[in-house]
Every structure is written in C-alpha cells, then in structure tokens.
Design a protein around this motif. Structure first.
Motif, mmCIF file in Angstrom:
data_model
loop_
_atom_site.group_PDB
_atom_site.id
_atom_site.type_symbol
_atom_site.label_atom_id
_atom_site.label_comp_id
_atom_site.label_asym_id
_atom_site.label_seq_id
_atom_site.Cartn_x
_atom_site.Cartn_y
_atom_site.Cartn_z
ATOM 1 N N LEU A 4 51.281 53.303 34.246
ATOM 2 C CA LEU A 4 51.135 52.045 34.986
ATOM 3 C C LEU A 4 51.940 51.037 34.186
ATOM 4 O O LEU A 4 52.483 50.013 35.026
ATOM 5 C CB LEU A 4 49.506 51.607 34.193
ATOM 6 N N ASN A 47 54.553 48.808 36.632
ATOM 7 C CA ASN A 47 54.668 47.444 36.243
ATOM 8 C C ASN A 47 56.087 46.925 36.111
ATOM 9 O O ASN A 47 56.546 46.017 36.754
ATOM 10 C CB ASN A 47 53.997 46.989 35.075
ATOM 11 N N LYS A 54 49.525 38.606 41.961
ATOM 12 C CA LYS A 54 49.214 40.140 41.523
ATOM 13 C C LYS A 54 49.984 40.551 40.591
ATOM 14 O O LYS A 54 49.608 41.308 39.672
ATOM 15 C CB LYS A 54 50.023 40.899 42.778
ATOM 16 N N GLN A 61 47.828 39.583 37.568
ATOM 17 C CA GLN A 61 46.733 40.558 37.562
ATOM 18 C C GLN A 61 47.190 41.841 36.783
ATOM 19 O O GLN A 61 46.273 42.497 35.855
ATOM 20 C CB GLN A 61 46.156 40.921 38.850
ATOM 21 N N LEU A 62 48.135 42.247 37.210
ATOM 22 C CA LEU A 62 48.818 43.537 36.650
ATOM 23 C C LEU A 62 48.893 43.358 35.064
ATOM 24 O O LEU A 62 48.585 44.421 34.274
ATOM 25 C CB LEU A 62 49.980 43.989 37.283
ATOM 26 N N ARG A 107 47.379 41.317 33.250
ATOM 27 C CA ARG A 107 46.060 41.212 32.579
ATOM 28 C C ARG A 107 45.448 42.693 32.436
ATOM 29 O O ARG A 107 44.806 43.010 31.426
ATOM 30 C CB ARG A 107 45.111 40.440 33.337
ATOM 31 N N ILE A 108 45.703 43.291 33.340
ATOM 32 C CA ILE A 108 45.078 45.097 33.301
ATOM 33 C C ILE A 108 45.846 45.619 32.373
ATOM 34 O O ILE A 108 44.795 46.255 31.298
ATOM 35 C CB ILE A 108 45.340 45.531 34.680
ATOM 36 N N CYS A 109 47.054 45.511 32.224
ATOM 37 C CA CYS A 109 47.779 46.240 31.048
ATOM 38 C C CYS A 109 47.185 45.629 29.687
ATOM 39 O O CYS A 109 46.922 46.525 28.915
ATOM 40 C CB CYS A 109 49.267 46.086 31.161
ATOM 41 N N ASP A 151 44.157 44.531 29.208
ATOM 42 C CA ASP A 151 42.873 44.802 28.874
ATOM 43 C C ASP A 151 42.719 46.216 28.425
ATOM 44 O O ASP A 151 42.092 46.709 27.633
ATOM 45 C CB ASP A 151 42.064 44.771 29.910
ATOM 46 N N GLN A 152 43.694 47.020 29.168
ATOM 47 C CA GLN A 152 43.823 48.523 28.829
ATOM 48 C C GLN A 152 44.085 48.731 27.444
ATOM 49 O O GLN A 152 43.694 49.755 26.587
ATOM 50 C CB GLN A 152 44.479 49.391 29.818
ATOM 51 N N LYS A 207 34.742 51.646 36.005
ATOM 52 C CA LYS A 207 34.085 50.383 35.183
ATOM 53 C C LYS A 207 33.708 51.017 33.729
ATOM 54 O O LYS A 207 33.505 51.960 33.689
ATOM 55 C CB LYS A 207 32.884 49.796 35.780
#
Length: 589
Positions: free
Chosen positions: A234, A238, A476, A479-480, A482-484, A486-487, A568
């Motif tokens: 990911l 990115n 976008k 969001q990417l 934020r996803i990174c 969070d992971q 989830k």
C-alpha cells in the motif's frame, strides 16, 4: 424437639452406615416433628364444608420461588393414591429429603415473610427466628442418603405421634460415641475425595483451553506478518499516486489560466451587444402593452353591448308572458258567459212550459223574478269586466308594438357600431402582423446570442468539472493517507495486544472457572444488553461471545481488533477477549 430429632437422625444414620428406608423409626419421627413445626401458628381457612388447616398451601409456594421444585410439585400432584392436601405435603417432604434440598426449599419460604403471612400467624415458628435455626439444622441432613417409596404408602391417614423414648439417654449411647466418630471421619474422607475429583475435572478443561489459546496466538502472529506485507504494498501504491497527482495538478493549472483569459474577452463582447438588444426589446415591449390595452377596451365595449341585447330579449319574453296570461283570463270569462246564457235558455223554456201553473203559483214566480233580477245584475257586471279586459288587451298590444319599434331601432344602431368596430379590429390586426414580424427578427437575433452564451456556459462548466475532479483527487489522496495512518496504528495495537496476550492467559483461566457453568442464552430470552441494560433494536444489534456466552449491544462491545482477513475490525468480548458473533435482533425478522 426439632433439634433433638435432627441430631438423633444424623447420629443413627451414621451408625447405621447405609441408605435409609421409610420404615426406619428415627426418620419417621423426624417427619412427624417437621409436620408439627410446619403446622405451628397456621391460619384456619374456611371452606364450603368445614374449616381447613393444612401445610400444603405454603409448601406449594416453593414451586414459584424456587424453579427446581417444580419437578417435585408435579410428581406429588400426579401420585394416584393421595387424596388430601396433608398427604401431598407429607409426600413433598419425603421427596425433598431424597433430593437433599429440603433446607434450600424452606430457606426460600422463610425469606419471603410477606407471602408466609397469608398462611401463618405472626407468632408462628416459621415467622420467628427459630424457623431460620431449624433450616440451618436441616443442612446437616444432606449427609444422609434416603431411598423412600412414596407411591404405595397411605400418607393421608397416618397419625403423627412423637415418641419421646427415642430421645432419652442410655448407657449404650455413651459407648457408641467412639464408633460414631470413626464413621464421621470416614465420611469426611469420602467428601474430600469427591471434591478432589471435581477440581481435577476443571483442571483438565483449563489445559484444553490453554492449548486452544496457544493455537490462536500462532494464527494471530501469521496474520500480523501478512498484514505487514500488505502495508508495504500500500505504501508503494501511495507513492505512485502522489507522483500522478502532482502531474495532474500542473496540467489543470495551465489549462485553467488559458481558459480564464478567453472567458474574460468573450464576456466583454457579450456585455456590449447585450445593452443594444435590451433597449430594442424594451421599446417593442412598451408598444405591445399599449396595443393590448386598446384591444382590451374594445372587447369590454363589445361585452357591454351584448349584455344590453340580452336584457332587451328578456323584456320581450316577459311581455309575451303577460299577454298570454290575459288571453287565458278572457277565455275563462267567455266560458262563464256561455254557461249563464245556457242557464237563461233553460229558465225561459221552463217558463213557457209552466204558463198554466203561473197563475196558481204567483208567489213562486215573484221569487223567481227576484232571482232573475240578481242574475241580470251579475250579467251586467260580467259585461263590464269583459269590456275592461278588452281595453287592457288593446293597450298591451300597443305597448308591444312600441317596444318592437324601439328594439329594431336599437339593433340597427348596434349593427352600425359593430361594423365600425370590425373595421378598427382589421386595422389593429394588420398592425399586429407587422409588429410580430419585427418581433420575430428580434427573437432570431436573441436566439443567436443565447447560443453563443450557451457555448460559453458549456466551456465554464468544463472548467468547473476540472476543478471538481482536482478536488476529488485531493480528497482521495487525504483518504489514502488516513488509511495508511490507521493501518500503522492498528499494527502497533496488534503488536501490543499480542505481547499482552501471554500475560492475560492466567486471567482467562480464572475467568473460565467462573464462567464454566454458563450456557448460551436463547435468542428470545436475550432482550437487553448485559452492560447498559437497554433493549435490543435495529440500532442496538446483538453481539454474542462464543466463549463465555454473554450478549452485548454494538454500543457496549467497542473493543475492536483489526484482522487482515476481514475488511472491518472484529469486536472482542470485554470479559474473556474472545471474538463476538453478531446475532439477528429478536424484533427483526
């Protein structure tokens, strides 16, 4: 007596050394004493035939207070030989002793003093503190094993008499104390061995639980490694997206600058042409308003003339109605005259026939002459009325002729005015045709201008769409990011939880000891959350712990654990940290 009978029964049973039968005398005396204790202070209840005083009423309450007593109560009711409530109460006491739960059942009764007050007086043994002492002594009877046959006995007609000779001391009792002490020691050893066996069973189940936890721990470590590999992929994606985003930004900015210059030049030319067209359009609009006002006035005058014509026609119809009514009255009067003439002819004929009788009947003739005079007077009056009616008819005909003449004159004048108005209308219609042609040319020019404006709007819309696409790309990108983030946070939490899982194994063992006897609740029985005690609904869904059996709502079970195999995060039980299963709400099909 209750203390003595319970003590004697325990000592004799230990010395006896095997299960007791219903013929054993100390056991029979114990049941007699218990029956007297339960009857003490019992209220007398009136029935249809006699006064009733039984202990079956309070014993029947135990079924409602202690659910396990339902089996005893049902079996007592089904016994075929029992006919009286006292016999059912004696059978209930024997079955409770065999189950070794007599103390538990009576303790439930003593706690509920309000329910007992319906059956006992305030000074009764069961209402005082002595009742609690007796229940405490009954706990010692759990050592005894009894095998009683209730089905064949005649419990209804037994006479309860206490044998006091059993409780008097003798020399043999002093010598048998040592033997009783030995038997008590053997029984204590037996109870200790049984308790050890129970603990060993729980230890074996805990070992199996520890093995399963170790397996799940290894699976979690493997899933963590897979998650790390996914995060690296990911991150590479990115970086590629960021580079593509910068190129798109440069292109869109250059395109926006070029389109802005073109739009400003086209807007200035459009404003200059728009001013001249607005002036021409306003003049044409003003002339149209004046012409429409003139046409409206002409239409109003025509409406007034038409209404006048209708009024004249209505007046003529009313006059015709009056003439017809007067003619009807004249016809009626003429009919009355004909009838009178017919009567006169008949009278004249009668006079000619009765000339010979006239001399003899002078008086009758005189009366008839008076009548004829009266009839002549009425005839004169009718003739006068006829003459008046004829005069009125002539007057009405004259008036009708005058009105017709006036109507003809007015209609001729209205036709002349109508012809003049039609000429004016023709002139106005020719003027309107000229104005419509002039207006059509103006509309064509306006249509051309509108087409140019629509082209400009399409170009501006394309610019706006480019801006929106640029904003979406920025969103976008965020969001990417934020996803990174969070992971990365989830990986850190997984690592901390895996390090803490080994320390929590001992806590889970202790929790499993307490939760070993719990069973999954049925879906209909689980209506409220165990933590917040709120009712389940569409918004508050059920989450069931597959390990401990407890049910929580989605608001209370907020412990989440991210897994790479599921999109989830998974919810975790608060008590045992096992994965929760979402269940369908009972209110939803």
């Amino acid at each position: 007596m209750a203390k003595l009978s319970i003590k004697g029964l325990i000592e004799s049973a230990l010395s006896f050394g095997r299960t007791l039968d219903s013929d054993y005398p100390p056991l029979q005396q114990f049941f007699v004493v218990m029956e007297h204790c339960l009857k003490h202070g019992l209220k007398v209840r009136k029935s249809f035939l006699s006064y009733n005083k039984t202990i079956w009423g309070p014993l029947e309450l135990v079924e409602k207070l202690y659910p396990e007593a339902e089996e005893i109560a049902a079996s007592v009711r089904d016994l075929p030989g029992l006919k009286t409530p006292l016999g059912r109460a004696r059978a209930w006491l024997r079955l409770a002793l065999m189950q070794k739960k007599m103390a538990d059942y009576l303790r439930c009764l003593i706690i509920q003093r309000e329910l007992l007050s319906e059956f006992y007086e305030y000074h009764a043994l069961m209402m005082e503190e002595e009742g609690a002492v007796i229940v405490g002594l009954l706990v010692g009877l759990n050592v005894i094993d009894a095998n009683l046959c209730v089905k064949g006995e005649d419990l209804d007609s037994q006479v309860g008499v206490i044998d006091f000779s059993m409780y008097l001391k003798s020399d043999d009792d002093i010598g048998g104390k040592e033997r009783n002490e030995q038997i008590a020691a053997i029984l204590d050893q037996k109870n200790y061995v049984e308790e050890l066996n129970r603990q060993l069973n729980t230890v074996s189940s805990l070992h199996a639980r520890v093995d399963s936890l170790e397996k799940s721990n290894t699976k979690l470590i493997e899933e963590l490694a897979i998650a790390k590999n996914n995060i690296i992929k990911l991150q590479e994606e990115n970086h590629q997206l960021r580079s593509e985003n910068t190129l798109i930004l440069m292109k869109t900015q250059h395109h926006l600058e070029v389109t802005k210059v073109d739009v400003e030049a086209e807007l200035q030319t459009y404003k200059h042409s728009r001013q001249g067209l607005d002036e021409m359009y306003n003049e044409a609009r003003r002339q149209l308003r004046e012409e429409s006002q003139l046409r409206q006035d002409m239409e109003n005058e025509l409406v007034v003339q038409v209404s006048m014509k209708h009024e004249i026609e209505l007046a003529m119809k009313l006059l015709e109605k009056d003439i017809h009514e007067k003619q009807d009255t004249l016809i009626g009067l003429r009919q009355q005259l004909d009838e009178v003439k017919a009567i006169n002819m008949e009278m004249y004929q009668k006079l000619q026939v009765s000339d010979d009788a006239m001399k003899e009947k002078n008086e009758i003739i005189g009366r008839l002459e008076d009548k004829t005079n009266q009839i002549n007077a009425t005839m004169k009056q009718l003739e006068q009325r006829l003459q008046q009616a004829e005069k009125a008819q002539l007057d009405a005909e004259n008036e009708d002729k005058k009105l017709k003449q006036e109507y003809v004159n007015k209609s001729e004048s209205l036709q002349k005015e109508f012809s003049q108005k039609e000429k004016q209308l023709l002139q106005l219609e020719t003027d309107l045709k000229i104005e419509k042609e002039w207006r059509q040319t103006l509309q064509d020019d306006l249509q051309k201008e509108k087409e140019t404006v629509s082209h400009l709007r399409i170009e501006t819309q394309e610019i706006i769409n480019l801006k929106k696409e640029f904003i979406k790309l920025q969103e976008k990108n965020r969001q990417l990011k934020r996803i990174c983030q969070d992971q990365e946070a989830a990986l850190q939490e997984l690592a901390s939880k895996l390090s803490e899982s080994k320390l929590k194994i001992e806590d889970i063992k202790e929790a499993n000891k307490a939760l070993q006897g719990q069973v999954w609740l049925k879906d209909k029985e689980a209506t409220h959350c165990k933590l917040c005690e709120k009712e389940f609904s569409l918004s508050k869904r059920k989450h069931h712990c597959r390990n401990c059996g407890e049910i929580f709502c989605n608001a209370c079970s907020d412990n989440e654990l991210p897994l790479p195999s599921s999109p989830k995060p998974v919810r975790v039980c608060d008590s045992c940290h096992a994965i929760l299963i979402q269940r369908c709400s009972s209110n939803v099909p």
